[in-house]
Design a protein around this motif. Sequence first.
Motif, PDB file in Angstrom:
ATOM      1  N   GLY A 148      35.424  28.820  42.000  1.00 45.33           N
ATOM      2  CA  GLY A 148      36.673  28.500  41.488  1.00 45.33           C
ATOM      3  C   GLY A 148      37.766  29.685  41.965  1.00 45.33           C
ATOM      4  O   GLY A 148      38.849  29.731  41.348  1.00 45.33           O
ATOM      5  N   ALA A 149      37.411  30.482  42.663  1.00 42.52           N
ATOM      6  CA  ALA A 149      38.581  31.626  43.095  1.00 42.52           C
ATOM      7  C   ALA A 149      39.721  30.930  44.159  1.00 42.52           C
ATOM      8  O   ALA A 149      39.178  30.005  44.527  1.00 42.52           O
ATOM      9  N   ASN A 150      40.727  31.365  44.005  1.00 40.70           N
ATOM     10  CA  ASN A 150      41.578  31.243  44.899  1.00 40.70           C
ATOM     11  C   ASN A 150      41.836  31.896  46.036  1.00 40.70           C
ATOM     12  O   ASN A 150      41.426  33.202  46.287  1.00 40.70           O
ATOM     13  N   LEU A 151      42.289  31.452  47.004  1.00 39.01           N
ATOM     14  CA  LEU A 151      42.427  32.050  48.350  1.00 39.01           C
ATOM     15  C   LEU A 151      44.106  32.024  48.634  1.00 39.01           C
ATOM     16  O   LEU A 151      44.567  31.182  48.670  1.00 39.01           O
ATOM     17  N   THR A 201      54.706  43.063  51.460  1.00 38.39           N
ATOM     18  CA  THR A 201      53.608  41.850  51.218  1.00 38.39           C
ATOM     19  C   THR A 201      52.385  42.177  50.592  1.00 38.39           C
ATOM     20  O   THR A 201      51.963  41.188  49.605  1.00 38.39           O
ATOM     21  N   VAL A 202      51.821  43.086  50.854  1.00 35.23           N
ATOM     22  CA  VAL A 202      50.592  43.578  50.160  1.00 35.23           C
ATOM     23  C   VAL A 202      50.888  43.555  48.622  1.00 35.23           C
ATOM     24  O   VAL A 202      50.051  42.863  48.071  1.00 35.23           O
ATOM     25  N   GLU A 203      52.060  44.369  48.257  1.00 35.03           N
ATOM     26  CA  GLU A 203      52.218  44.449  46.826  1.00 35.03           C
ATOM     27  C   GLU A 203      52.571  43.112  46.167  1.00 35.03           C
ATOM     28  O   GLU A 203      52.171  42.959  45.132  1.00 35.03           O
ATOM     29  N   ASP A 204      53.256  42.266  46.956  1.00 33.11           N
ATOM     30  CA  ASP A 204      53.759  41.004  46.491  1.00 33.11           C
ATOM     31  C   ASP A 204      52.388  40.084  46.212  1.00 33.11           C
ATOM     32  O   ASP A 204      52.449  39.418  45.211  1.00 33.11           O
ATOM     33  N   VAL A 205      51.702  40.050  46.969  1.00 30.91           N
ATOM     34  CA  VAL A 205      50.434  39.176  46.964  1.00 30.91           C
ATOM     35  C   VAL A 205      49.461  39.802  46.052  1.00 30.91           C
ATOM     36  O   VAL A 205      49.078  38.862  45.153  1.00 30.91           O
ATOM     37  N   LEU A 206      49.261  41.013  45.924  1.00 31.05           N
ATOM     38  CA  LEU A 206      48.505  41.564  44.786  1.00 31.05           C
ATOM     39  C   LEU A 206      48.887  41.248  43.291  1.00 31.05           C
ATOM     40  O   LEU A 206      48.145  41.254  42.579  1.00 31.05           O
ATOM     41  N   PHE A 207      50.151  41.412  43.238  1.00 29.85           N
ATOM     42  CA  PHE A 207      50.868  41.150  41.978  1.00 29.85           C
ATOM     43  C   PHE A 207      50.329  39.715  41.556  1.00 29.85           C
ATOM     44  O   PHE A 207      50.509  39.390  40.213  1.00 29.85           O
ATOM     45  N   ASN A 208      50.159  38.903  42.394  1.00 28.98           N
ATOM     46  CA  ASN A 208      50.141  37.346  42.102  1.00 28.98           C
ATOM     47  C   ASN A 208      48.516  36.955  41.922  1.00 28.98           C
ATOM     48  O   ASN A 208      48.271  35.656  41.811  1.00 28.98           O
ATOM     49  N   VAL A 209      47.805  37.848  42.133  1.00 32.89           N
ATOM     50  CA  VAL A 209      46.039  37.275  42.353  1.00 32.89           C
ATOM     51  C   VAL A 209      45.404  37.474  40.879  1.00 32.89           C
ATOM     52  O   VAL A 209      45.924  38.339  40.124  1.00 32.89           O
ATOM     53  N   ASP A 210      44.391  36.695  40.837  1.00 33.33           N
ATOM     54  CA  ASP A 210      43.507  36.743  39.602  1.00 33.33           C
ATOM     55  C   ASP A 210      42.409  37.593  40.151  1.00 33.33           C
ATOM     56  O   ASP A 210      41.999  37.782  41.256  1.00 33.33           O
ATOM     57  N   VAL A 213      39.816  47.032  44.939  1.00 30.55           N
ATOM     58  CA  VAL A 213      40.029  46.942  43.638  1.00 30.55           C
ATOM     59  C   VAL A 213      41.646  47.648  43.643  1.00 30.55           C
ATOM     60  O   VAL A 213      41.913  48.705  43.995  1.00 30.55           O
ATOM     61  N   ALA A 214      42.426  46.661  42.793  1.00 28.70           N
ATOM     62  CA  ALA A 214      43.910  46.933  42.885  1.00 28.70           C
ATOM     63  C   ALA A 214      44.288  47.027  41.328  1.00 28.70           C
ATOM     64  O   ALA A 214      44.095  46.006  40.677  1.00 28.70           O
ATOM     65  N   ASP A 215      44.577  48.232  40.777  1.00 33.23           N
ATOM     66  CA  ASP A 215      44.878  48.362  39.380  1.00 33.23           C
ATOM     67  C   ASP A 215      43.739  47.674  38.492  1.00 33.23           C
ATOM     68  O   ASP A 215      43.839  46.745  37.696  1.00 33.23           O
ATOM     69  N   ASP A 216      42.452  47.859  38.752  1.00 31.24           N
ATOM     70  CA  ASP A 216      41.296  47.466  38.034  1.00 31.24           C
ATOM     71  C   ASP A 216      40.979  46.145  38.372  1.00 31.24           C
ATOM     72  O   ASP A 216      39.975  45.533  37.766  1.00 31.24           O
ATOM     73  N   LEU A 217      41.816  45.516  39.545  1.00 30.47           N
ATOM     74  CA  LEU A 217      41.441  43.917  39.425  1.00 30.47           C
ATOM     75  C   LEU A 217      40.768  43.953  40.873  1.00 30.47           C
ATOM     76  O   LEU A 217      41.203  44.361  42.051  1.00 30.47           O
ATOM     77  N   PRO A 218      39.627  43.278  40.846  1.00 29.42           N
ATOM     78  CA  PRO A 218      38.611  43.153  42.023  1.00 29.42           C
ATOM     79  C   PRO A 218      39.097  42.075  42.908  1.00 29.42           C
ATOM     80  O   PRO A 218      39.308  40.883  42.242  1.00 29.42           O
ATOM     81  N   LEU A 219      39.060  42.240  44.070  1.00 29.98           N
ATOM     82  CA  LEU A 219      39.348  41.062  44.998  1.00 29.98           C
ATOM     83  C   LEU A 219      38.605  41.158  46.361  1.00 29.98           C
ATOM     84  O   LEU A 219      38.439  42.446  46.694  1.00 29.98           O
ATOM     85  N   ARG A 220      38.504  40.217  47.195  1.00 32.42           N
ATOM     86  CA  ARG A 220      38.216  40.290  48.518  1.00 32.42           C
ATOM     87  C   ARG A 220      39.399  40.043  49.364  1.00 32.42           C
ATOM     88  O   ARG A 220      40.361  39.315  49.132  1.00 32.42           O
TER      89      ARG A 220
END
Length: 110
Positions: free
Chosen positions: A52-55, A69-78, A20-27
């Motif tokens: 329909g989730a993106n990888l 790299t982690v910060e850049d990737v997490l900035f672009n996820v849904d 959970v990054a900034d209240d955004l859940p992801l795997r």
Amino acid sequence: MPIESHAVSHFELGIVLDVVADDLPLRAYVAVRPPDPECVIAFVPPEQFENGANLHVAAVASTLEAPGTVEDVLFNVDPNDAVAFLCADEDSWLAVLEALGYSAGPAPLE
């Protein structure tokens, strides 16, 4: 950006985290693997793509580039997307885990 993670499972030379990054859940799939996007089929299950989730796939070559790299990737996820981090070695793997807010413990890849 506040980030919390917990382990879901382990696989050969890697770990699966719910993040959970900034209240955004992801795997997150964090693995020691070569920087080849095709290798994710070895550890990302097909059901990851059924809703329909993106990888997103990112290579991490060193401990120094892991936080950025982690910060850049997490900035672009849904929400509910997945991220595969392909780490060059165990040190960069540990750095990615740390950036994701996870502590691997004393013998992380065993």
